[in-house]
Design an enzyme around this catalytic site. Structure first.
Site, PDB file in Angstrom:
ATOM      1  N   LYS A   1     -56.518 -22.434 -29.187  1.00 23.78           N
ATOM      2  CA  LYS A   1     -57.968 -22.665 -29.069  1.00 23.78           C
ATOM      3  C   LYS A   1     -58.328 -23.973 -28.372  1.00 23.78           C
ATOM      4  CE  LYS A   1     -59.338 -20.030 -33.142  1.00 23.78           C
ATOM      5  NZ  LYS A   1     -60.115 -20.044 -34.389  1.00 23.78           N
TER       6      LYS A   1
ATOM      7  N   ASP B   1     -66.861 -19.521 -33.735  1.00 23.62           N
ATOM      8  CA  ASP B   1     -66.514 -19.808 -35.136  1.00 23.62           C
ATOM      9  C   ASP B   1     -67.648 -20.553 -35.844  1.00 23.62           C
ATOM     10  OD1 ASP B   1     -63.972 -18.656 -35.125  1.00 23.62           O
ATOM     11  OD2 ASP B   1     -63.006 -20.491 -34.458  1.00 23.62           O
TER      12      ASP B   1
ATOM     13  N   ALA C   1     -60.536 -24.255 -36.739  1.00 16.43           N
ATOM     14  CA  ALA C   1     -61.617 -23.613 -37.488  1.00 16.43           C
ATOM     15  C   ALA C   1     -62.445 -24.669 -38.221  1.00 16.43           C
ATOM     16  CB  ALA C   1     -61.036 -22.604 -38.470  1.00 16.43           C
TER      17      ALA C   1
ATOM     18  N   GLY D   1     -59.385 -29.021 -44.522  1.00 15.95           N
ATOM     19  CA  GLY D   1     -58.710 -28.680 -43.266  1.00 15.95           C
ATOM     20  C   GLY D   1     -59.304 -29.448 -42.099  1.00 15.95           C
ATOM     21  N   ALA D   2     -58.495 -29.603 -41.044  1.00 14.02           N
ATOM     22  CA  ALA D   2     -58.980 -30.309 -39.853  1.00 14.02           C
ATOM     23  C   ALA D   2     -58.459 -29.641 -38.584  1.00 14.02           C
ATOM     24  CB  ALA D   2     -58.552 -31.772 -39.909  1.00 14.02           C
TER      25      ALA D   2
ATOM     26  N   GLU E   1     -55.207 -38.526 -41.057  1.00 16.41           N
ATOM     27  CA  GLU E   1     -55.589 -38.997 -39.713  1.00 16.41           C
ATOM     28  C   GLU E   1     -56.303 -37.909 -38.917  1.00 16.41           C
ATOM     29  OE1 GLU E   1     -51.819 -39.266 -40.443  1.00 16.41           O
ATOM     30  OE2 GLU E   1     -52.870 -40.677 -41.774  1.00 16.41           O
TER      31      GLU E   1
ATOM     32  N   ILE F   1     -62.256 -19.161 -45.688  1.00 16.85           N
ATOM     33  CA  ILE F   1     -62.192 -18.460 -44.389  1.00 16.85           C
ATOM     34  C   ILE F   1     -60.939 -17.585 -44.285  1.00 16.85           C
ATOM     35  CG2 ILE F   1     -63.555 -20.255 -43.238  1.00 16.85           C
ATOM     36  CD1 ILE F   1     -60.907 -20.772 -41.563  1.00 16.85           C
TER      37      ILE F   1
HETATM   38  P1  ATR Z   1     -56.742 -23.415 -37.283  1.00 17.61           P
HETATM   39  O1  ATR Z   1     -56.931 -23.645 -35.846  1.00 17.61           O
HETATM   40  O2  ATR Z   1     -56.839 -21.972 -37.678  1.00 17.61           O
HETATM   41  O3  ATR Z   1     -57.643 -24.236 -38.153  1.00 17.61           O
HETATM   42  P2  ATR Z   1     -54.450 -25.182 -37.571  1.00 17.61           P
HETATM   43  O4  ATR Z   1     -54.933 -26.042 -36.475  1.00 17.61           O
HETATM   44  O5  ATR Z   1     -52.993 -24.842 -37.622  1.00 17.61           O
HETATM   45  O6  ATR Z   1     -55.210 -23.790 -37.612  1.00 17.61           O
HETATM   46  O7  ATR Z   1     -54.888 -25.864 -38.964  1.00 17.61           O
HETATM   47  C1  ATR Z   1     -54.395 -25.461 -40.181  1.00 17.61           C
HETATM   48  C2  ATR Z   1     -55.014 -26.345 -41.284  1.00 17.61           C
HETATM   49  O8  ATR Z   1     -54.458 -25.971 -42.555  1.00 17.61           O
HETATM   50  C3  ATR Z   1     -54.720 -27.816 -41.113  1.00 17.61           C
HETATM   51  O9  ATR Z   1     -55.831 -28.543 -41.575  1.00 17.61           O
HETATM   52  C4  ATR Z   1     -53.494 -28.021 -42.019  1.00 17.61           C
HETATM   53  O10 ATR Z   1     -53.319 -29.339 -42.485  1.00 17.61           O
HETATM   54  P3  ATR Z   1     -52.520 -30.432 -41.565  1.00 17.61           P
HETATM   55  O11 ATR Z   1     -53.485 -30.885 -40.525  1.00 17.61           O
HETATM   56  O12 ATR Z   1     -52.134 -31.493 -42.515  1.00 17.61           O
HETATM   57  O13 ATR Z   1     -51.337 -29.691 -40.981  1.00 17.61           O
HETATM   58  C5  ATR Z   1     -53.871 -27.111 -43.160  1.00 17.61           C
HETATM   59  N1  ATR Z   1     -52.704 -26.690 -43.951  1.00 17.61           N
HETATM   60  C6  ATR Z   1     -51.794 -25.761 -43.633  1.00 17.61           C
HETATM   61  N2  ATR Z   1     -50.871 -25.629 -44.622  1.00 17.61           N
HETATM   62  C7  ATR Z   1     -51.235 -26.501 -45.602  1.00 17.61           C
HETATM   63  C8  ATR Z   1     -50.704 -26.830 -46.888  1.00 17.61           C
HETATM   64  N3  ATR Z   1     -49.627 -26.228 -47.385  1.00 17.61           N
HETATM   65  N4  ATR Z   1     -51.347 -27.760 -47.630  1.00 17.61           N
HETATM   66  C9  ATR Z   1     -52.458 -28.379 -47.157  1.00 17.61           C
HETATM   67  N5  ATR Z   1     -53.022 -28.110 -45.945  1.00 17.61           N
HETATM   68  C10 ATR Z   1     -52.416 -27.193 -45.181  1.00 17.61           C
END
Ligand code: ATR
Length: 268
Positions: A66, A100, A128, A124-125, A151, A209
């Protein structure tokens, strides 16, 4: 000639988009086909240009492309601000959009949830979360973005009026918010959640989501705590409906799309 649209991502095996959009094409009387292609990062440019050369109507872009896809289209202001594209329309060029953000707002609106001046916690960051946080700030919500990698949350919040945090204080952040949105992948295909039921209370809204399973662990504990819940199918359908409108110029048959997804997920 058949109108072709595809989703490109990696991995792509479990996508619901073909089921949803093929049902929409049929209901709208459009001779269309929606396909899914597994595309690795190194092939993204060729895949987008190839689809354009073949006369596709458009594309959906999903994980992990994306952000990179911004380079290979002309993104509109919203997609540029969010920093991610999930929809491309090939009409005199390749125009990039992010549906989105609207998908999340429509899901909240349909559930009659107002976010203006309310405390919203986004977990999440990733792509999405970026779109959702951006949309919420625009709607006047007071937003905290909490992420495992602090960060990334802080970086996201540099560009919008929101506060970034790590997950160490998640219990009190959850207790304190009016609306909680899980925009991480936690809970997808597994019974796990970042949030414990005892942190939630009646009167809150919990929006996940993740759509597979539709009733995630988070939504189960939220229901038990008396919170109002919104599932990921709503988000999937509303972001898809906006993409469908952009490609075809036709209002999307939202109910048909939702029914197709819920049936496939074994929910209706
Ligand atoms: P998308 O574009 O669908 O949002 P992504 O960029 O891979 O997908 O983001 C996944 C999100 O889920 C991130 O915020 C990730 O946290 P990190 O930035 O620390 O990687 C979060 N995430 C995935 N697995 C996780 C877990 N087991 N515990 C906490 N956060 C998690």
């Amino acid at each position: 000639m058949k109108q072709v649209v595809a989703v490109i991502g990696h991995p792509i095996g479990h996508t619901m988009s073909p089921v949803m959009h093929n049902a929409a094409f049929e209901a709208a009387g459009i001779d269309g086909a929606y396909l899914a292609f597994d595309v690795l990062a190194g092939e993204l440019e060729k895949a987008i240009k190839g689809a354009q050369a073949l006369g596709f109507l458009g594309l959906n872009i999903t994980i992990p492309h994306k952000i990179a896809a911004l380079e290979y289209c002309e993104p509109d202001t919203l997609a540029t601000d969010i920093g991610a594209v999930n929809t491309i329309v090939f009409r005199e060029g390749a125009h990039g959009y992010n549906t989105d953000a609207l998908g999340a707002l429509q899901s909240l609106k349909r559930a009659k949830v107002r976010v203006e001046n309310r405390k919203v916690l986004v977990l999440g960051a990733g792509g999405a979360a970026r779109a959702i946080a951006h949309a919420l700030v625009h709607e006047g919500a007071s937003v905290v973005v909490a992420n495992r990698t602090r960060e990334r949350a802080e970086e996201l919040c540099e560009h919008i009026r929101a506060e970034g945090a790590g997950l160490e204080g998640i219990a009190s952040l959850v207790q304190d918010c009016d609306v909680l949105i899980n925009a991480t992948s936690v809970g997808m295909g597994k019974s796990e959640s970042l949030v414990r039921g005892e942190w939630l209370h009646e009167g809150q809204v919990v929006f996940d989501i993740v759509y597979s399973p539709p009733r995630t662990q988070l939504l189960k504990v939220a229901e038990d705590a008396g919170a109002k819940t919104i599932d990921g199918v709503a988000m999937l359908v509303h972001q898809g409906a906006e993409a469908f409108r952009l490609w075809t110029g036709v209002e999307a048959p939202v109910d048909v799309m939702e029914e197709a997804v819920r049936r496939t997920l074994g929910q209706s």
